[in-house]
Design a protein around this motif. Structure first.
Motif, PDB file in Angstrom:
ATOM      1  N   LEU A   1      -4.067   1.292  10.231  1.00  0.00           N
ATOM      2  CA  LEU A   1      -4.000   2.223   9.096  1.00  0.00           C
ATOM      3  C   LEU A   1      -3.492   1.495   7.850  1.00  0.00           C
ATOM      4  CD1 LEU A   1      -2.508   5.454  10.753  1.00  0.00           C
ATOM      5  CD2 LEU A   1      -4.848   5.114   9.958  1.00  0.00           C
ATOM      6  N   SER A   2      -2.536   0.589   8.041  1.00  0.00           N
ATOM      7  CA  SER A   2      -1.987  -0.137   6.883  1.00  0.00           C
ATOM      8  C   SER A   2      -3.058  -1.006   6.227  1.00  0.00           C
ATOM      9  CB  SER A   2      -0.809  -1.018   7.318  1.00  0.00           C
ATOM     10  OG  SER A   2       0.176  -0.223   7.929  1.00  0.00           O
ATOM     11  N   VAL A   3      -3.867  -1.679   7.057  1.00  0.00           N
ATOM     12  CA  VAL A   3      -4.955  -2.498   6.491  1.00  0.00           C
ATOM     13  C   VAL A   3      -5.970  -1.589   5.803  1.00  0.00           C
ATOM     14  CG1 VAL A   3      -6.845  -4.089   7.013  1.00  0.00           C
ATOM     15  CG2 VAL A   3      -4.706  -4.266   8.272  1.00  0.00           C
ATOM     16  N   LEU A   4      -6.316  -0.487   6.459  1.00  0.00           N
ATOM     17  CA  LEU A   4      -7.359   0.391   5.910  1.00  0.00           C
ATOM     18  C   LEU A   4      -6.912   1.027   4.591  1.00  0.00           C
ATOM     19  CD1 LEU A   4      -8.429   1.898   9.316  1.00  0.00           C
ATOM     20  CD2 LEU A   4     -10.004   0.776   7.717  1.00  0.00           C
ATOM     21  N   ALA A   5      -5.643   1.418   4.512  1.00  0.00           N
ATOM     22  CA  ALA A   5      -5.152   1.996   3.252  1.00  0.00           C
ATOM     23  C   ALA A   5      -5.236   0.944   2.147  1.00  0.00           C
ATOM     24  CB  ALA A   5      -3.715   2.485   3.430  1.00  0.00           C
ATOM     25  N   SER A   6      -4.863  -0.297   2.475  1.00  0.00           N
ATOM     26  CA  SER A   6      -4.931  -1.372   1.465  1.00  0.00           C
ATOM     27  C   SER A   6      -6.376  -1.613   1.045  1.00  0.00           C
ATOM     28  CB  SER A   6      -4.357  -2.681   2.029  1.00  0.00           C
ATOM     29  OG  SER A   6      -3.092  -2.478   2.574  1.00  0.00           O
ATOM     30  N   LEU A   7      -7.283  -1.633   2.031  1.00  0.00           N
ATOM     31  CA  LEU A   7      -8.699  -1.850   1.710  1.00  0.00           C
ATOM     32  C   LEU A   7      -9.228  -0.715   0.839  1.00  0.00           C
ATOM     33  CD1 LEU A   7     -10.364  -3.042   5.072  1.00  0.00           C
ATOM     34  CD2 LEU A   7      -9.801  -4.419   3.085  1.00  0.00           C
ATOM     35  N   ALA A   8      -8.845   0.529   1.168  1.00  0.00           N
ATOM     36  CA  ALA A   8      -9.373   1.669   0.413  1.00  0.00           C
ATOM     37  C   ALA A   8      -8.882   1.618  -1.035  1.00  0.00           C
ATOM     38  CB  ALA A   8      -8.949   2.978   1.081  1.00  0.00           C
ATOM     39  N   VAL A   9      -7.612   1.261  -1.219  1.00  0.00           N
ATOM     40  CA  VAL A   9      -7.099   1.167  -2.594  1.00  0.00           C
ATOM     41  C   VAL A   9      -7.789  -0.014  -3.298  1.00  0.00           C
ATOM     42  CG1 VAL A   9      -5.054   0.775  -4.019  1.00  0.00           C
ATOM     43  CG2 VAL A   9      -4.899   2.249  -2.000  1.00  0.00           C
ATOM     44  N   GLY A  10      -7.911  -1.139  -2.588  1.00  0.00           N
ATOM     45  CA  GLY A  10      -8.604  -2.297  -3.171  1.00  0.00           C
ATOM     46  C   GLY A  10     -10.033  -1.945  -3.546  1.00  0.00           C
ATOM     47  N   ALA A  11     -10.708  -1.185  -2.688  1.00  0.00           N
ATOM     48  CA  ALA A  11     -12.084  -0.772  -2.970  1.00  0.00           C
ATOM     49  C   ALA A  11     -12.114   0.124  -4.202  1.00  0.00           C
ATOM     50  CB  ALA A  11     -12.656  -0.033  -1.760  1.00  0.00           C
ATOM     51  N   GLY A  12     -11.124   1.011  -4.312  1.00  0.00           N
ATOM     52  CA  GLY A  12     -11.050   1.901  -5.475  1.00  0.00           C
ATOM     53  C   GLY A  12     -10.900   1.114  -6.761  1.00  0.00           C
ATOM     54  N   VAL A  13     -10.089   0.041  -6.693  1.00  0.00           N
ATOM     55  CA  VAL A  13      -9.892  -0.797  -7.886  1.00  0.00           C
ATOM     56  C   VAL A  13     -11.196  -1.517  -8.222  1.00  0.00           C
ATOM     57  CG1 VAL A  13      -8.652  -2.812  -8.793  1.00  0.00           C
ATOM     58  CG2 VAL A  13      -7.425  -1.093  -7.428  1.00  0.00           C
ATOM     59  N   GLN A  14     -11.798  -2.159  -7.201  1.00  0.00           N
ATOM     60  CA  GLN A  14     -13.039  -2.918  -7.442  1.00  0.00           C
ATOM     61  C   GLN A  14     -14.162  -2.020  -7.951  1.00  0.00           C
ATOM     62  OE1 GLN A  14     -14.192  -5.062  -3.889  1.00  0.00           O
ATOM     63  NE2 GLN A  14     -12.567  -6.581  -4.092  1.00  0.00           N
ATOM     64  N   ARG A  15     -14.165  -0.780  -7.532  1.00  0.00           N
ATOM     65  CA  ARG A  15     -15.261   0.130  -7.912  1.00  0.00           C
ATOM     66  C   ARG A  15     -14.938   0.919  -9.185  1.00  0.00           C
ATOM     67  NH1 ARG A  15     -18.845   1.206  -3.869  1.00  0.00           N
ATOM     68  NH2 ARG A  15     -19.056   3.443  -4.282  1.00  0.00           N
ATOM     69  N   GLY A  16     -13.782   0.632  -9.756  1.00  0.00           N
ATOM     70  CA  GLY A  16     -13.435   1.238 -11.037  1.00  0.00           C
ATOM     71  C   GLY A  16     -12.975   2.684 -10.940  1.00  0.00           C
ATOM     72  N   HIS A  17     -12.570   3.116  -9.754  1.00  0.00           N
ATOM     73  CA  HIS A  17     -12.097   4.500  -9.617  1.00  0.00           C
ATOM     74  C   HIS A  17     -10.581   4.593  -9.592  1.00  0.00           C
ATOM     75  CE1 HIS A  17     -16.065   6.137  -9.142  1.00  0.00           C
ATOM     76  NE2 HIS A  17     -16.349   5.185  -8.276  1.00  0.00           N
ATOM     77  N   ILE A  18      -9.924   3.469  -9.551  1.00  0.00           N
ATOM     78  CA  ILE A  18      -8.458   3.467  -9.580  1.00  0.00           C
ATOM     79  C   ILE A  18      -8.029   2.632 -10.781  1.00  0.00           C
ATOM     80  CG2 ILE A  18      -6.400   2.552  -8.407  1.00  0.00           C
ATOM     81  CD1 ILE A  18      -7.558   3.419  -5.781  1.00  0.00           C
ATOM     82  N   SER A  19      -7.286   3.252 -11.693  1.00  0.00           N
ATOM     83  CA  SER A  19      -6.832   2.537 -12.889  1.00  0.00           C
ATOM     84  C   SER A  19      -5.694   1.592 -12.499  1.00  0.00           C
ATOM     85  CB  SER A  19      -6.324   3.539 -13.924  1.00  0.00           C
ATOM     86  OG  SER A  19      -5.162   4.165 -13.403  1.00  0.00           O
ATOM     87  N   ARG A  20      -5.364   0.699 -13.389  1.00  0.00           N
ATOM     88  CA  ARG A  20      -4.260  -0.243 -13.130  1.00  0.00           C
ATOM     89  C   ARG A  20      -2.967   0.539 -12.855  1.00  0.00           C
ATOM     90  NH1 ARG A  20      -1.968  -3.724 -10.679  1.00  0.00           N
ATOM     91  NH2 ARG A  20      -0.325  -4.893 -11.675  1.00  0.00           N
ATOM     92  N   GLU A  21      -2.770   1.596 -13.640  1.00  0.00           N
ATOM     93  CA  GLU A  21      -1.557   2.405 -13.462  1.00  0.00           C
ATOM     94  C   GLU A  21      -1.513   3.044 -12.066  1.00  0.00           C
ATOM     95  OE1 GLU A  21      -0.616   6.183 -15.855  1.00  0.00           O
ATOM     96  OE2 GLU A  21      -0.693   4.526 -17.296  1.00  0.00           O
ATOM     97  N   GLN A  22      -2.665   3.578 -11.652  1.00  0.00           N
ATOM     98  CA  GLN A  22      -2.728   4.196 -10.306  1.00  0.00           C
ATOM     99  C   GLN A  22      -2.541   3.144  -9.224  1.00  0.00           C
ATOM    100  OE1 GLN A  22      -6.584   5.859 -11.089  1.00  0.00           O
ATOM    101  NE2 GLN A  22      -5.851   7.952 -10.720  1.00  0.00           N
ATOM    102  N   GLU A  23      -3.105   1.959  -9.460  1.00  0.00           N
ATOM    103  CA  GLU A  23      -2.961   0.888  -8.456  1.00  0.00           C
ATOM    104  C   GLU A  23      -1.478   0.558  -8.258  1.00  0.00           C
ATOM    105  OE1 GLU A  23      -4.644  -2.956  -9.436  1.00  0.00           O
ATOM    106  OE2 GLU A  23      -4.453  -3.675  -7.369  1.00  0.00           O
ATOM    107  N   ILE A  24      -0.774   0.410  -9.371  1.00  0.00           N
ATOM    108  CA  ILE A  24       0.665   0.078  -9.280  1.00  0.00           C
ATOM    109  C   ILE A  24       1.375   1.165  -8.464  1.00  0.00           C
ATOM    110  CG2 ILE A  24       2.820  -0.149 -10.610  1.00  0.00           C
ATOM    111  CD1 ILE A  24       1.073  -1.412 -12.858  1.00  0.00           C
TER     112      ILE A  24
END
Ligand code: F6R
Length: 612
Positions: free
Chosen positions: A411-434
């Motif tokens: 789950l820890s890897v998958l959560a990291s991948l999902a957030v990383g995917a959100g960043v790469q796909r432009g759906h997570i802003s820098r602020e949200q990523e932090i």
């Protein structure tokens, strides 16, 4: 699954083999055996049940001999009784085997026609007779072994010994893994490096289709075509890893308690905590770097608990990365004739990295030209080696058959991948990523706090121990977690349990509710809490006994007197599936302890399921 050990040694090997087999116990087994060569006579001891029974036999009637093979058997063909236990013999040949010989019926028929008599119901016995037939036909031992291996269809790892050879074991793999250990004037083989840890940390892994000639001072590996091949020797971390229970009563409890640490290690591999950003490191083939931006679909395939980790991540990938996800149990996936997208990626999740169904799904996707990614706990595993991108979980060896720390690390890897995917796909802003990264980094601390709830969870578990059925309810990411709760309770305590999406209850299963039915509701106070509470009220109105796992706000807002609660700390939503796993695991664990089942090796189960 079955475990294999072999030693070409310079001292009596039977006790060493039993010691190594103990380190394979975690894989699950129901009988065991050892064979050694004493002078020119192959002799064996076999016993039903646990290794202690085999040890009792050996104490009463010891085996001498400096060369031997041993086995723990997880029954596939034939009941778990002594005659089916390995090693199997045919005149001067002894064999141990893990996996399934698919063409054993044809082979058996032909061998019986040739005058060979079978004494077991196993598929393995055909191997012993095939080798013996080769010898009878004039082949040398190594040729006879090779000839037998080439006649086998299916997935197998095996080791063969000869009554005439005091310095020779021939072994081979086609599917399940085999590790060769290098000693001083001794050589070893085992189903994994952990088995060989007391003897050596110098390991060579056979690749699929390889077979090996092992002698006291050397080994030679050949590929399927009989051509000599070179496989690197590696330094195994198996020997450095503690494979004991420490102060804990069971491996499972030890592994539950390791979670704060291993979740932290795992997250640190995918998160740059200083930079507050996701850093998707992988150990796969860098010719194919992972780019979520170009994907239009992700299909995730896994089995059991690993499947439920994947199911949880469907919510994360779709919510945070707007990436559509298909999630399948591996045994269904490959026969579903799934149309693959050219811009799709296939992700396989497996603690062992050897699960046959998951591996078959991977091969199917490979043929369809998909980009392949894997989340595995065993880095040297076949699934890892067959994938373009590999994201290891850093859970360490998981010995308890029921997966706990591997699940929360997945789950820890998958959560990291999902957030990383959100960043790469432009759906997570820098602020949200932090924000999300900081929330993820809090997971180990919360996990540590939740372990302190063990005593109260234990008391609740005792109320489940005499029940026949238990229901689990949850919504959103707590729905797969409810399924995981039901799976854990079933496999550990043998109490029947089912999980439902909380809203689905009224569409049928509510008919099951009466005063005898415990219902575990997983509901942190979140945006859909009210909806779940309504479903819980439907249960309460019909007399169901609720155990609510929530946080202080949830307990207050639920406004229901007299229900049992496990009060978790309030925590960020993204980490709830990881942290709420812990009370789920502890509830199942303590129920099972109270019922008195074999927690670390529940009946009929295997740790690494290398048959389809
Ligand atoms: C349940 C459990 C199994 C495994 C499943 C897949 O507690 O451990 O359901 O999750 O057999 O195994 P891996 O992850 O090795 O592919």
């Amino acid at each position: 699954m079955c475990g294999i050990v072999g030693i070409v040694g310079s001292r009596p090997v039977a006790p060493l083999i039993v010691d190594a087999l103990k380190r394979l116990e975690y894989r699950g087994y129901d009988s065991a055996g050892v064979a050694t060569l004493e002078g020119e006579i192959l002799d064996r001891r076999r016993a039903e049940g646990k290794l202690i029974n085999l040890e009792t036999r050996l104490n009463a009637s010891p085996l001498s001999g400096n060369i031997g093979i041993g086995h723990t058997r997880w029954a596939t063909h034939g009941a778990p009784v002594e005659v089916n236990a390995h090693p199997h013999f045919s005149s001067n040949v002894a064999v141990v085997h893990n996996g399934i010989i698919e063409n054993f019926r044809e082979l058996r028929q032909a061998l019986e026609g040739d005058g060979f008599t079978f004494t077991s119901q196993t598929d393995t016995e055909v191997i012993a007779h095939l080798v013996a037939k080769g010898l009878r036909d004039g082949l040398e031992p190594i040729e006879a072994a090779h000839s037998a291996i080439t006649q086998l269809h299916g997935a197998f790892a095996l080791a063969i010994m000869f009554g005439t050879e005091a310095d020779l074991i021939v072994a081979g793999r086609n599917g399940p893994p085999l590790a060769i250990g290098h000693g001083e004037g001794e050589m070893y083989l085992g189903s994994d490096a952990v088995a060989l840890a007391p003897f050596t940390d110098r390991i060579t892994y056979l690749e699929d289709g390889d077979w090996v000639v092992i002698r006291r001072n050397a080994m030679t590996i050949y590929n399927l075509k009989g051509v000599e091949v070179n496989r690197d020797e590696q330094k195994s971390i198996g020997s450095a890893l503690m494979v004991d229970k420490g102060n804990h009563r069971h491996f499972m409890l030890k592994e539950i308690y390791e979670q704060p640490e291993v979740i932290g290690h795992t997250l640190a591999n995918y998160i740059d905590f200083n930079g507050d950003k996701i850093a998707l490191r992988d150990m796969g083939d860098n010719q194919n770097p992972l780019d979520f931006a170009n994907l239009d679909r992700l299909n995730i395939t896994a089995c059991g608990t690993a499947y439920l980790a994947g199911y949880t991540s469907k919510y994360w990938f779709e919510r945070h990365a707007r990436l559509p996800v298909d999630i399948d149990v591996a045994s269904e996936f490959r026969y579903r004739e799934v149309p693959m997208s050219e811009k799709g990626m296939s992700l396989f999740i497996s603690q062992s990295g050897e699960t046959a169904d998951t591996l078959a799904g991977l091969k199917y996707c490979e043929q369809a030209g998909q980009h392949l990614a894997a989340i595995v706990n065993v880095r040297e595993s076949t699934i890892a080696r067959s994938s373009h991108n590999v994201f290891p979980t850093l859970a360490g060896p998981e010995i308890g058959v029921a997966s706990t720390k591997a699940f929360t690390c997945q789950l820890s890897v998958l959560a990291s991948l999902a957030v990383g995917a959100g960043v790469q796909r432009g759906h997570i802003s820098r602020e949200q990523e932090i924000k999300l990264v900081r929330e993820l980094s809090e997971a180990p601390r919360y996990a540590n706090d939740v372990l302190k709830l063990e005593d109260s969870i234990k008391a609740l578990a005792h109320t489940l121990a005499n029940k026949e059925h238990v229901l689990y309810l949850g919504r959103d990411t707590n729905y797969p977690l409810a399924m995981e709760g039901a799976l854990k309770l079933k496999e550990l305590s043998y109490i029947h349990a089912e999980a439902y999406a909380a809203g689905e209850l009224k569409h049928g299963p509510i008919a099951l509710i009466d005063e005898e039915m415990p219902v575990v509701v997983i509901a942190p106070y979140d945006r859909i809490f009210e909806k779940t509470v309504s479903n819980m009220q439907e249960v309460a109105a019909r007399g169901g006994q609720i155990i609510l796992i929530t946080d202080p706000r949830g307990a207050q807002e639920a406004g229901m007197d007299g229900i049992k609660t496990i009060i978790m700390p309030e925590m960020p939503e993204i980490i709830t599936p990881i942290i709420y796993s812990l009370p789920i695991q502890m509830l199942a664990y303590h129920t099972a302890v109270h019922v008195g089942t074999d927690v670390d090796q529940p009946r009929n189960l295997a740790k690494s399921v290398t048959v389809e």
